[in-house]
Design a protein around this motif. Structure first.
Motif, PDB file in Angstrom:
ATOM      1  N   SER A   1      15.526  -0.237   8.687  1.00 33.27           N
ATOM      2  CA  SER A   1      14.958   0.959   9.289  1.00 33.27           C
ATOM      3  C   SER A   1      13.553   0.575   9.745  1.00 33.27           C
ATOM      4  O   SER A   1      12.743   0.080   8.952  1.00 33.27           O
ATOM      5  N   VAL A   2      13.265   0.796  11.026  1.00 28.76           N
ATOM      6  CA  VAL A   2      11.960   0.391  11.573  1.00 28.76           C
ATOM      7  C   VAL A   2      10.823   1.088  10.819  1.00 28.76           C
ATOM      8  O   VAL A   2       9.831   0.460  10.449  1.00 28.76           O
ATOM      9  N   GLU A   3      10.979   2.382  10.565  1.00 23.27           N
ATOM     10  CA  GLU A   3       9.932   3.133   9.859  1.00 23.27           C
ATOM     11  C   GLU A   3       9.705   2.600   8.451  1.00 23.27           C
ATOM     12  O   GLU A   3       8.579   2.388   8.016  1.00 23.27           O
ATOM     13  N   GLU A   4      10.818   2.363   7.731  1.00 27.55           N
ATOM     14  CA  GLU A   4      10.705   1.848   6.357  1.00 27.55           C
ATOM     15  C   GLU A   4      10.062   0.470   6.323  1.00 27.55           C
ATOM     16  O   GLU A   4       9.253   0.162   5.454  1.00 27.55           O
ATOM     17  N   LEU A   5      10.456  -0.360   7.290  1.00 27.69           N
ATOM     18  CA  LEU A   5       9.930  -1.723   7.327  1.00 27.69           C
ATOM     19  C   LEU A   5       8.429  -1.712   7.615  1.00 27.69           C
ATOM     20  O   LEU A   5       7.656  -2.448   6.995  1.00 27.69           O
ATOM     21  N   LYS A   6       8.006  -0.856   8.541  1.00 30.80           N
ATOM     22  CA  LYS A   6       6.575  -0.747   8.833  1.00 30.80           C
ATOM     23  C   LYS A   6       5.806  -0.328   7.570  1.00 30.80           C
ATOM     24  O   LYS A   6       4.788  -0.936   7.228  1.00 30.80           O
ATOM     25  N   LYS A   7       6.332   0.691   6.879  1.00 29.20           N
ATOM     26  CA  LYS A   7       5.669   1.172   5.660  1.00 29.20           C
ATOM     27  C   LYS A   7       5.623   0.072   4.601  1.00 29.20           C
ATOM     28  O   LYS A   7       4.635  -0.105   3.893  1.00 29.20           O
ATOM     29  N   ALA A   8       6.744  -0.677   4.483  1.00 36.30           N
ATOM     30  CA  ALA A   8       6.834  -1.726   3.470  1.00 36.30           C
ATOM     31  C   ALA A   8       5.812  -2.825   3.730  1.00 36.30           C
ATOM     32  O   ALA A   8       5.181  -3.343   2.799  1.00 36.30           O
ATOM     33  N   ILE A   9       5.639  -3.195   5.007  1.00 39.04           N
ATOM     34  CA  ILE A   9       4.673  -4.251   5.344  1.00 39.04           C
ATOM     35  C   ILE A   9       3.249  -3.748   5.114  1.00 39.04           C
ATOM     36  O   ILE A   9       2.405  -4.460   4.556  1.00 39.04           O
ATOM     37  N   GLU A  10       2.997  -2.509   5.529  1.00 35.62           N
ATOM     38  CA  GLU A  10       1.663  -1.936   5.305  1.00 35.62           C
ATOM     39  C   GLU A  10       1.334  -1.900   3.820  1.00 35.62           C
ATOM     40  O   GLU A  10       0.215  -2.227   3.420  1.00 35.62           O
ATOM     41  N   GLU A  11       2.330  -1.528   3.037  1.00 35.81           N
ATOM     42  CA  GLU A  11       2.147  -1.462   1.587  1.00 35.81           C
ATOM     43  C   GLU A  11       1.801  -2.835   1.028  1.00 35.81           C
ATOM     44  O   GLU A  11       0.900  -2.997   0.203  1.00 35.81           O
ATOM     45  N   LYS A  12       2.538  -3.844   1.498  1.00 36.31           N
ATOM     46  CA  LYS A  12       2.294  -5.211   1.030  1.00 36.31           C
ATOM     47  C   LYS A  12       0.889  -5.672   1.427  1.00 36.31           C
ATOM     48  O   LYS A  12       0.207  -6.349   0.677  1.00 36.31           O
ATOM     49  N   LEU A  13       0.496  -5.313   2.638  1.00 33.82           N
ATOM     50  CA  LEU A  13      -0.812  -5.760   3.148  1.00 33.82           C
ATOM     51  C   LEU A  13      -1.973  -5.038   2.480  1.00 33.82           C
ATOM     52  O   LEU A  13      -3.025  -5.621   2.268  1.00 33.82           O
ATOM     53  N   THR A  14      -1.803  -3.764   2.183  1.00 32.00           N
ATOM     54  CA  THR A  14      -2.916  -3.030   1.585  1.00 32.00           C
ATOM     55  C   THR A  14      -2.838  -3.018   0.074  1.00 32.00           C
ATOM     56  O   THR A  14      -3.811  -2.692  -0.589  1.00 32.00           O
ATOM     57  N   CYS A  15      -1.677  -3.413  -0.468  1.00 31.98           N
ATOM     58  CA  CYS A  15      -1.436  -3.336  -1.909  1.00 31.98           C
ATOM     59  C   CYS A  15      -1.662  -1.913  -2.412  1.00 31.98           C
ATOM     60  O   CYS A  15      -1.993  -1.703  -3.574  1.00 31.98           O
ATOM     61  N   GLY A  16      -1.548  -0.933  -1.503  1.00 32.19           N
ATOM     62  CA  GLY A  16      -1.688   0.462  -1.896  1.00 32.19           C
ATOM     63  C   GLY A  16      -3.117   0.908  -2.169  1.00 32.19           C
ATOM     64  O   GLY A  16      -3.374   2.081  -2.374  1.00 32.19           O
ATOM     65  N   ASN A  17      -4.075  -0.039  -2.186  1.00 29.13           N
ATOM     66  CA  ASN A  17      -5.464   0.317  -2.487  1.00 29.13           C
ATOM     67  C   ASN A  17      -6.310   0.345  -1.225  1.00 29.13           C
ATOM     68  O   ASN A  17      -6.197  -0.547  -0.397  1.00 29.13           O
ATOM     69  N   LEU A  18      -7.165   1.333  -1.122  1.00 26.24           N
ATOM     70  CA  LEU A  18      -8.180   1.322  -0.075  1.00 26.24           C
ATOM     71  C   LEU A  18      -9.251   0.316  -0.485  1.00 26.24           C
ATOM     72  O   LEU A  18      -9.676   0.279  -1.637  1.00 26.24           O
ATOM     73  N   LYS A  19      -9.635  -0.538   0.450  1.00 27.62           N
ATOM     74  CA  LYS A  19     -10.713  -1.495   0.172  1.00 27.62           C
ATOM     75  C   LYS A  19     -11.876  -1.230   1.107  1.00 27.62           C
ATOM     76  O   LYS A  19     -11.692  -0.810   2.237  1.00 27.62           O
ATOM     77  N   ARG A  20     -13.069  -1.499   0.608  1.00 27.71           N
ATOM     78  CA  ARG A  20     -14.259  -1.263   1.415  1.00 27.71           C
ATOM     79  C   ARG A  20     -14.843  -2.570   1.917  1.00 27.71           C
ATOM     80  O   ARG A  20     -14.972  -3.534   1.154  1.00 27.71           O
TER      81      ARG A  20
END
Lengths: 198, 198
Positions: free
Chosen positions: B60-79
């Protein structure tokens, strides 16, 4: 001798390091240690340049720097321009660091009439409608693509059939153009990769 | 699962591509073809994300985008902050593209009193003398180093013992700092590599 892209990408790293070295000679072992590379890799990479190491002394630092610069510029001055004169485009136009690689940034192009007609760091910002003619006149072979992501594909395609042979794409979008080499440099993506490593 | 840096570096490439895809599902073969990667490589890379492909339909394109974003951000906002408020530093401060990777650029630091005290894109330019305290207060873990090459080593060293864990180094100089990960992004060198390929 055709140098693989991956080796080519390391040449500026050697060059930047050698610029900080204060000794007359340096060995491949010392270079490898300083940069965290394997010694064999360093020797193979440098073998693509015209530099020759001397037994027991290593490379003359000055000669090696010249040899790498020669390999990177191929002895020819190349002309570059910026497409998209926003914040990043303007910063690149004003940046003086390209000349040491034999690259001269000569102009910027933008679609916004509020930006065109002016000069940044002595270089003209030209209307996109006049871009094709200007690229020909100036002999521009390199473009730094700094338009918003939504405009990137169309902007890249508009370079087809011009003297442009390569695009350094700063926009976070996949672009392609017939007969033009593209290299992506997505700053935010680079920061994101770094952020996810810490 | 610890993801190798080389795979990590490709995740933004997938993400940027997926943002241009208009279908609901996509196969690893289609992704591979669009990006010029091998299909096995794509499958291995994506296996590092939480996304799961479905037989015969793909991801699923939407799921895959979310999954990659999650991996890249590790779920944490960084400053993040910019050190060196010259042309490039100011452009990065004004650039809006970091937020989609969960990174917020909060301030710039500069040694020049003519630059400090002002705001760029709503973010303060703070005197370097107040940097250590400010980095603590703001919880900055990422620095984009945009000082001149001659000042880069000292500037990087000044970040030791602060909350900063990683430096994206734009200066054409080798820098290092105890306990801090460094990634180099030398724009001129990237253009030089491209120029020598054409």
């Amino acid at each position: 001798m055709k140098i693989p892209e991956i080796c080519l990408s390391r040449l500026p790293v050697y060059l930047n390091y050698l610029r900080t070295v204060r000794t007359e000679y340096i060995s491949s072992r010392e270079i490898a240690k300083a940069l965290g590379y394997g010694e064999v890799l360093v020797r193979k990479d440098l073998a693509y340049t015209p530099a020759e190491g001397k037994p027991r002394r290593g490379y003359s630092v000055e000669e090696l720097k010249k040899a790498i610069e020669e390999k990177l510029t191929c002895g020819n001055l190349k002309r570059a321009a910026v497409l998209g004169a926003g914040g990043l485009g303007r910063a690149l136009l004003a940046y003086g660091g390209f000349s040491r690689y034999g690259i001269e940034v000569v102009a910027a192009y933008d679609i916004d009439p509020l930006k065109t007609g002016a000069e940044i760091a002595g270089k003209p910002v030209i209307a996109e409608s006049a871009m094709r003619e200007s690229l020909e006149q100036l002999g521009v072979s390199l473009i730094m693509l700094c338009v918003p992501a939504s405009a990137a594909r169309e902007a890249a395609a508009s370079l087809e059939g011009t003297p442009v042979k390569a695009i350094l794409n700063f926009a976070p979008a996949q672009v392609s153009a017939e007969g033009i080499t593209v290299r992506n440099l997505d700053v935010a993506a680079n920061l994101a990769v770094l952020a996810s490593m810490i």
